[in-house]
Write a protein that holds these residues in place. Structure first.
Motif, PDB file in Angstrom:
ATOM      1  N   LYS A  16     -13.559  10.755   5.412  1.00 25.56           N
ATOM      2  CA  LYS A  16     -13.810  12.154   5.074  1.00 25.56           C
ATOM      3  C   LYS A  16     -13.593  12.987   6.329  1.00 25.56           C
ATOM      4  O   LYS A  16     -14.178  12.710   7.379  1.00 25.56           O
ATOM      5  N   ARG A  17     -12.777  13.998   6.239  1.00 25.94           N
ATOM      6  CA  ARG A  17     -12.415  14.808   7.395  1.00 25.94           C
ATOM      7  C   ARG A  17     -12.604  16.272   7.028  1.00 25.94           C
ATOM      8  O   ARG A  17     -11.780  16.856   6.333  1.00 25.94           O
ATOM      9  N   GLY A  18     -13.699  16.881   7.444  1.00 30.42           N
ATOM     10  CA  GLY A  18     -13.993  18.235   7.025  1.00 30.42           C
ATOM     11  C   GLY A  18     -14.136  18.285   5.512  1.00 30.42           C
ATOM     12  O   GLY A  18     -14.917  17.529   4.922  1.00 30.42           O
ATOM     13  N   ASN A  19     -13.358  19.143   4.879  1.00 29.85           N
ATOM     14  CA  ASN A  19     -13.329  19.185   3.415  1.00 29.85           C
ATOM     15  C   ASN A  19     -12.304  18.206   2.835  1.00 29.85           C
ATOM     16  O   ASN A  19     -12.094  18.156   1.630  1.00 29.85           O
ATOM     17  N   GLY A  20     -11.661  17.449   3.714  1.00 27.73           N
ATOM     18  CA  GLY A  20     -10.606  16.559   3.258  1.00 27.73           C
ATOM     19  C   GLY A  20     -11.117  15.214   2.787  1.00 27.73           C
ATOM     20  O   GLY A  20     -12.057  14.647   3.350  1.00 27.73           O
ATOM     21  N   GLU A  21     -10.474  14.704   1.743  1.00 30.77           N
ATOM     22  CA  GLU A  21     -10.740  13.359   1.248  1.00 30.77           C
ATOM     23  C   GLU A  21      -9.581  12.928   0.370  1.00 30.77           C
ATOM     24  O   GLU A  21      -8.886  13.756  -0.216  1.00 30.77           O
ATOM     25  N   ILE A  22      -9.362  11.634   0.316  1.00 28.99           N
ATOM     26  CA  ILE A  22      -8.351  11.078  -0.583  1.00 28.99           C
ATOM     27  C   ILE A  22      -9.054  10.663  -1.865  1.00 28.99           C
ATOM     28  O   ILE A  22      -9.992   9.872  -1.852  1.00 28.99           O
ATOM     29  N   ARG A  23      -8.585  11.185  -2.980  1.00 30.11           N
ATOM     30  CA  ARG A  23      -9.263  10.969  -4.258  1.00 30.11           C
ATOM     31  C   ARG A  23      -8.545   9.974  -5.167  1.00 30.11           C
ATOM     32  O   ARG A  23      -9.096   9.579  -6.194  1.00 30.11           O
ATOM     33  N   ARG A  24      -7.329   9.620  -4.794  1.00 25.45           N
ATOM     34  CA  ARG A  24      -6.605   8.631  -5.605  1.00 25.45           C
ATOM     35  C   ARG A  24      -5.675   7.861  -4.696  1.00 25.45           C
ATOM     36  O   ARG A  24      -4.873   8.449  -3.956  1.00 25.45           O
ATOM     37  N   VAL A  25      -5.780   6.531  -4.739  1.00 22.73           N
ATOM     38  CA  VAL A  25      -4.932   5.655  -3.943  1.00 22.73           C
ATOM     39  C   VAL A  25      -4.121   4.778  -4.892  1.00 22.73           C
ATOM     40  O   VAL A  25      -4.681   3.936  -5.611  1.00 22.73           O
ATOM     41  N   ASN A  26      -2.815   4.993  -4.909  1.00 18.80           N
ATOM     42  CA  ASN A  26      -1.905   4.141  -5.657  1.00 18.80           C
ATOM     43  C   ASN A  26      -1.353   3.064  -4.726  1.00 18.80           C
ATOM     44  O   ASN A  26      -1.457   3.165  -3.505  1.00 18.80           O
ATOM     45  N   ILE A  27      -0.733   2.052  -5.291  1.00 18.19           N
ATOM     46  CA  ILE A  27      -0.272   0.901  -4.515  1.00 18.19           C
ATOM     47  C   ILE A  27       1.172   0.584  -4.868  1.00 18.19           C
ATOM     48  O   ILE A  27       1.553   0.559  -6.040  1.00 18.19           O
ATOM     49  N   ASN A  28       1.985   0.300  -3.819  1.00 18.44           N
ATOM     50  CA  ASN A  28       3.309  -0.290  -4.003  1.00 18.44           C
ATOM     51  C   ASN A  28       3.330  -1.539  -3.144  1.00 18.44           C
ATOM     52  O   ASN A  28       3.357  -1.453  -1.908  1.00 18.44           O
ATOM     53  N   ALA A  29       3.284  -2.694  -3.776  1.00 15.27           N
ATOM     54  CA  ALA A  29       3.152  -3.958  -3.037  1.00 15.27           C
ATOM     55  C   ALA A  29       3.713  -5.091  -3.880  1.00 15.27           C
ATOM     56  O   ALA A  29       4.215  -4.886  -4.996  1.00 15.27           O
ATOM     57  N   ALA A  30       3.604  -6.294  -3.344  1.00 13.60           N
ATOM     58  CA  ALA A  30       4.129  -7.474  -4.023  1.00 13.60           C
ATOM     59  C   ALA A  30       3.349  -7.760  -5.305  1.00 13.60           C
ATOM     60  O   ALA A  30       2.179  -7.374  -5.444  1.00 13.60           O
ATOM     61  N   PRO A  31       3.961  -8.458  -6.253  1.00  7.13           N
ATOM     62  CA  PRO A  31       3.226  -8.920  -7.434  1.00  7.13           C
ATOM     63  C   PRO A  31       2.052  -9.805  -7.021  1.00  7.13           C
ATOM     64  O   PRO A  31       2.135 -10.567  -6.059  1.00  7.13           O
ATOM     65  N   LEU A  32       0.956  -9.695  -7.766  1.00  5.27           N
ATOM     66  CA  LEU A  32      -0.236 -10.493  -7.509  1.00  5.27           C
ATOM     67  C   LEU A  32      -0.487 -11.437  -8.677  1.00  5.27           C
ATOM     68  O   LEU A  32       0.084 -11.278  -9.760  1.00  5.27           O
ATOM     69  N   ASP A  33      -1.389 -12.411  -8.459  1.00  6.17           N
ATOM     70  CA  ASP A  33      -1.845 -13.233  -9.576  1.00  6.17           C
ATOM     71  C   ASP A  33      -2.986 -12.505 -10.278  1.00  6.17           C
ATOM     72  O   ASP A  33      -3.382 -11.397  -9.886  1.00  6.17           O
ATOM     73  N   HIS A  34      -3.529 -13.115 -11.323  1.00  4.85           N
ATOM     74  CA  HIS A  34      -4.572 -12.443 -12.095  1.00  4.85           C
ATOM     75  C   HIS A  34      -5.765 -12.059 -11.226  1.00  4.85           C
ATOM     76  O   HIS A  34      -6.281 -10.941 -11.309  1.00  4.85           O
ATOM     77  N   GLU A  35      -6.215 -12.970 -10.396  1.00  2.38           N
ATOM     78  CA  GLU A  35      -7.376 -12.693  -9.561  1.00  2.38           C
ATOM     79  C   GLU A  35      -7.078 -11.571  -8.579  1.00  2.38           C
ATOM     80  O   GLU A  35      -7.930 -10.740  -8.282  1.00  2.38           O
ATOM     81  N   GLY A  36      -5.851 -11.553  -8.067  1.00  5.19           N
ATOM     82  CA  GLY A  36      -5.469 -10.495  -7.142  1.00  5.19           C
ATOM     83  C   GLY A  36      -5.479  -9.127  -7.785  1.00  5.19           C
ATOM     84  O   GLY A  36      -6.000  -8.151  -7.217  1.00  5.19           O
ATOM     85  N   PHE A  37      -4.899  -9.020  -8.968  1.00  6.62           N
ATOM     86  CA  PHE A  37      -4.919  -7.739  -9.669  1.00  6.62           C
ATOM     87  C   PHE A  37      -6.358  -7.309  -9.979  1.00  6.62           C
ATOM     88  O   PHE A  37      -6.685  -6.126  -9.920  1.00  6.62           O
ATOM     89  N   LYS A  38      -7.204  -8.264 -10.295  1.00  7.64           N
ATOM     90  CA  LYS A  38      -8.598  -7.937 -10.569  1.00  7.64           C
ATOM     91  C   LYS A  38      -9.274  -7.370  -9.330  1.00  7.64           C
ATOM     92  O   LYS A  38     -10.039  -6.394  -9.398  1.00  7.64           O
ATOM     93  N   LYS A  39      -8.994  -7.958  -8.160  1.00 11.76           N
ATOM     94  CA  LYS A  39      -9.614  -7.490  -6.911  1.00 11.76           C
ATOM     95  C   LYS A  39      -9.195  -6.062  -6.575  1.00 11.76           C
ATOM     96  O   LYS A  39     -10.033  -5.244  -6.181  1.00 11.76           O
ATOM     97  N   VAL A  40      -7.914  -5.751  -6.713  1.00 15.19           N
ATOM     98  CA  VAL A  40      -7.486  -4.405  -6.351  1.00 15.19           C
ATOM     99  C   VAL A  40      -7.968  -3.384  -7.381  1.00 15.19           C
ATOM    100  O   VAL A  40      -8.264  -2.234  -7.029  1.00 15.19           O
ATOM    101  N   LYS A  41      -8.084  -3.794  -8.621  1.00 19.94           N
ATOM    102  CA  LYS A  41      -8.653  -2.901  -9.635  1.00 19.94           C
ATOM    103  C   LYS A  41     -10.091  -2.562  -9.277  1.00 19.94           C
ATOM    104  O   LYS A  41     -10.512  -1.395  -9.356  1.00 19.94           O
ATOM    105  N   GLU A  42     -10.861  -3.566  -8.862  1.00 18.71           N
ATOM    106  CA  GLU A  42     -12.262  -3.338  -8.513  1.00 18.71           C
ATOM    107  C   GLU A  42     -12.410  -2.454  -7.281  1.00 18.71           C
ATOM    108  O   GLU A  42     -13.452  -1.827  -7.084  1.00 18.71           O
TER     109      GLU A  42
END
Length: 474
Positions: free
Chosen positions: A166-192
């Motif tokens: 958090k920087r003053g009034n600044g904040e990131i409210r949505r983080v999208n991802i461009n990365a390698a394919p994951l397995d089921h457990e991996g996708f679950k971790k990033v979703k969480e």
């Protein structure tokens, strides 16, 4: 809204390949359609119904000037109906460029010995995010090379770090991802970890061409990449993005395959992709590719218009790979998201703030304007710049964009929320000239809500923003 799958030679089943090269090529061999046929297809699209592959092929084969203009006009009308005049803004943040793949078009490829490998550590990442927040950014896409170091735990940890800054009034409210394919457990971790969209681009959907450009590394497995987002759907990570790198193969084939991928996800999971990306190959360090399948500006504009008509509800992303003039042109025909103030070198945002220079990047960008310069142009062209993240945070996601299925959604939610995020930017970050333009655009857009939104409450929230409150949304 249940999607009724088309009948293909390859039946859609979860985790099974679905691209039939000969089928797509046969569709593309259809004769040039009549003007009446084009009118019929455009009417179907404007009624917000998904197009079939034969219908998309007809649009692709309609290459005479009058038909092309007919298609562009239809795309403009559809975009206005589904998205209004909003353009969503984001920034890419490259976290690391280590890579085990050898993609022949990429400066990150493992065989490129001149590439300077670097990964942002915890403190580096914080510095980058603070620099982005100081410019007014609210939405990021984190980009990673494909390397064992960048596993699901690493990605999830970086996402959590970004959200904490958090920087003053600044904040990131949505983080999208461009990365390698994951397995089921991996996708679950990033979703969480609270990610938004997980993007995986097939690059080219033609298996033979894919093999040529991806000779080694995990990415060499065409089918694993093709069906990787099925695993995300299995763990209810239903917000996914697809894309192709235009210039590797025939652009018409890739457009058809993107629509076919959309069909696959809808047939198997009743949820299409949240976004589609269509970057063109650009120059990269030590890369020298032939130009057999290069896509002209004219054809690039056509493909954007056709994609908009083919998938009315899906966000179309246009990046700073393209120059400012072309971006301005193409936005008219279907683009709903663009990046601004883009830097793709590792550590470049903080370096720019410190007046340092970094010149090692994955590829060349052609629109290096600041975020404010991009916003200025949007305002001059009667667009409503938006940093909105409300739907994702309120759970208004699912089978399709809600503006596709709920009448009046834009004027009840999307436009008011875009106005509120623009008001934040004008108060916190905009130079005086931009602020003056921005408030005029806000007033114009409020006047056009025509009772569809709670205008008194919207005005009340704008005053709260001026008084110091933040993150207000409907």
């Amino acid at each position: 809204m249940k999607f009724t799958p088309e009948k293909y030679t390859i039946e859609d089943r979860p985790h099974e390949p679905f691209i039939d090269v000969h089928e797509i090529e046969n569709f593309l061999e259809r004769p040039r359609p009549s003007k009446e046929r084009i009118d019929e297809i455009i009417r179907k699209s404007i009624s917000k119904k998904r197009l079939s592959l034969p219908e998309v092929a007809d649009l692709l084969n309609a290459d005479d000037p009058s038909s092309v203009e007919q298609i562009k006009a239809g795309a403009m009308k559809l975009k206005e109906a589904v998205y209004g005049n909003r353009i969503v803004l984001f920034a890419p943040l490259y976290v690391g460029n280590k890579c085990i793949n050898n993609c022949q078009y990429c400066g990150f490829r493992v065989s490129n010995k001149d590439a300077v490998r670097h990964t942002l550590n915890h403190d580096d990442l914080i510095q980058e995010v603070m620099a982005l927040e100081d410019n007014g950014q609210k939405r990021l896409i984190l980009v990673y090379g494909e390397h064992p170091m960048y596993d699901a735990d690493f990605i999830a940890d970086s996402v959590r770090t970004v959200y904490k800054v958090k920087r003053g009034n600044g904040e990131i409210r949505r983080v999208n991802i461009n990365a390698a394919p994951l397995d089921h457990e991996g996708f679950k971790k990033v979703k969480e970890a609270g990610i938004g969209t997980y993007q995986i681009f097939q690059e080219t959907y033609h298996p033979g061409i894919y093999k040529k450009f991806h000779p080694s590394g995990k990415k060499a497995d065409y089918n694993n990449r093709l069906t990787s987002l099925d695993r995300a759907q299995d763990v209810k990570l239903d917000d996914v993005g697809i894309g192709a790198l235009f210039g590797l193969y025939d652009w018409k084939f890739e457009v058809m395959a993107l629509v076919r991928h959309t069909n696959h996800l809808e047939a198997c999971y009743n949820i299409g992709p949240h976004t589609i990306s269509f970057p063109r190959i650009k120059d990269a360090l030590n890369v020298n590719l032939d130009q057999d399948y290069s896509v002209s500006d004219e054809d690039f504009t056509r493909l954007v218009a056709i994609l908009r008509l083919a998938v009315p509800y899906t966000g179309l992303i246009l990046t700073a790979r393209e120059n400012a003039a072309l971006r301005k042109e193409v936005m008219r025909f279907g683009v709903s998201q663009i990046d601004g103030g883009t830097k793709i070198e590792i550590g470049a945002y903080a370096a720019a703030k410190a007046d340092q220079h970094i010149d090692k990047e994955q590829f060349m960008i052609n629109d290096d304007r600041s975020l404010n310069e991009v916003i200025n142009e949007l305002l001059d062209n009667d667009y409503l710049p938006s940093f909105c993240t409300a739907c994702y945070r309120l759970g208004r996601t699912g089978e399709h964009f809600m503006e596709f299925s709920v009448p009046g959604f834009i004027k009840r939610f999307c436009s008011p929320n875009a106005i509120l995020t623009l008001a934040e930017y004008l108060v916190d970050y905009a130079p005086e000239e931009t602020a003056e333009k921005g408030w005029k655009v806000i007033e114009k857009n409020i006047s056009e809500l025509n009772g569809h939104a709670n205008v008194p409450e919207l005005r009340s929230r704008i005053e709260k923003i001026k008084a110091g409150e933040r993150d207000l949304y409907f």
